[in-house]
Design an enzyme around this catalytic site. Structure first.
Site, short mmCIF file in Angstrom:
data_model
loop_
_atom_site.label_atom_id
_atom_site.label_comp_id
_atom_site.label_asym_id
_atom_site.label_seq_id
_atom_site.Cartn_x
_atom_site.Cartn_y
_atom_site.Cartn_z
N HIS A 11 0.84 -1.21 0.00
CA HIS A 11 0.00 0.00 0.00
C HIS A 11 0.87 1.25 0.00
CE1 HIS A 11 -2.97 2.77 2.17
NE2 HIS A 11 -3.47 2.57 0.97
N GLU A 38 0.36 -0.60 -4.80
CA GLU A 38 -0.70 0.38 -4.95
C GLU A 38 -0.11 1.77 -4.74
OE1 GLU A 38 -4.17 2.87 -3.30
OE2 GLU A 38 -2.16 2.57 -2.53
N ASP A 40 -1.12 6.30 -5.45
CA ASP A 40 -2.18 7.28 -5.72
C ASP A 40 -1.63 8.34 -6.68
OD1 ASP A 40 -4.06 6.48 -3.35
OD2 ASP A 40 -2.07 6.69 -2.47
N HIS A 53 -0.64 10.94 -2.11
CA HIS A 53 -1.96 10.55 -1.61
C HIS A 53 -2.88 11.73 -1.35
CE1 HIS A 53 -4.98 9.53 1.46
NE2 HIS A 53 -5.10 8.43 0.75
N GLU A 105 -4.28 4.17 -8.23
CA GLU A 105 -5.54 4.75 -7.76
C GLU A 105 -5.65 6.19 -8.27
OE1 GLU A 105 -6.51 5.00 -3.52
OE2 GLU A 105 -8.12 6.38 -4.06
O1 G3P Z 1 -6.56 1.63 -2.81
C1 G3P Z 1 -6.85 1.27 -1.50
C2 G3P Z 1 -6.68 2.40 -0.54
O2 G3P Z 1 -5.45 3.00 -0.80
C3 G3P Z 1 -7.78 3.42 -0.63
O3 G3P Z 1 -7.73 4.38 0.38
O4 G3P Z 1 -7.14 6.56 1.35
O5 G3P Z 1 -5.47 4.75 1.35
O6 G3P Z 1 -6.08 5.89 -0.78
P1 G3P Z 1 -6.55 5.44 0.59
CA CA Z 2 -4.80 4.68 -2.29
#
Ligand code: G3P
Ligand code: CA
Length: 230
Positions: A11, A38, A40, A53, A105
């Protein structure tokens, strides 16, 4: 039953160990042999996609204000907590270089078109396959734009509200994956989603008991800050 083939996604790289969404954090996740990573993305004022993020710079950098209002040059001059730099999406792709799946994301607005352009470039020129990517978002409009622009890139619907609603929206954009927060999941709704043809990747699962429970539910993937613990 525990599913031995549960995919592990780091993450924001390996957020549990190094500043999230940095090249160093991503490299850490690669060193843990994560099946996927993952990240952002936001569109910045000069038109590039940056890997970050929050919508604002305050928590993670020595800057302030909105990421989307800054040029890439200005963002590159900032220091991310711990002495790192904000990377571009291309820098992340070059680092990963097909070693694992990349879950992008779409966090910021107007990120879909540029994401399609970059993914298509790496598929056509750098040996990546469309299936090396999962593009996810909470924002339905961004996912709809992805679907209208390129039907080959796998899409995932993020939700922290409802598995049923995520499935219903996923059908409209031919998404085959849903990304629910782990708190929404039961053994039955995971089974139902899978029986309808969806894969289920859940987030953000860091605690040993929850990791075990998600595996017992038979999820396809777990997105974790500590991918080495899955
Ligand atoms: O993609 C899963 C997760 O990352 C979504 O929430 O706030 O961590 O971007 P967040
Ligand atoms: Ca995310």
């Amino acid at each position: 039953m525990q599913n031995a083939s549960t995919r592990v996604f780091g993450h924001r790289g390996a957020k549990g160990y190094l500043a999230e969404n940095t090249l160093e954090s991503i490299e850490k996740a690669l060193n843990f042999n994560a099946d996927g990573i993952e990240i952002d993305v936001h569109l910045c004022a000069s038109g590039e996609l940056v890997v970050f993020h929050d919508f604002t710079l305050d928590r993670m950098t020595n800057g302030t204000g909105e990421v989307g209002k800054q040029t890439l040059k200005a963002l590159k001059e900032l220091i991310v907590n711990g002495g790192f730099q904000i990377p571009t999406l291309e820098e992340v792709l070059n680092l990963i270089d097909k070693k694992c799946l990349l879950n992008i994301e779409l966090k910021g607005k107007n990120t879909a078109i540029k994401t399609c352009e970059i993914v298509s470039y790496y598929v056509q020129n750098r040996g990546w396959d469309d299936t090396d990517f999962i593009v996810s978002s909470f924002q339905h409009t961004e996912l709809e734009t992805m679907f209208q622009t390129n039907k080959n890139i796998p899409l995932a619907v993020l939700t922290k509200a409802s598995v049923t609603e995520a499935i219903e929206f996923a059908k409209t954009i031919q998404a085959k994956i849903i990304h629910p927060n782990f708190a929404l999941l039961t053994k039955d709704n995971v089974k139902l989603a899978q029986s309808l043809g969806f894969e289920v990747n859940t987030w953000t699962v860091n605690n040993a008991d929850t990791i075990l429970r998600m595996k017992q539910y038979g999820v396809n993937g777990i997105i974790s800050d500590v991918p080495d613990k899955i």
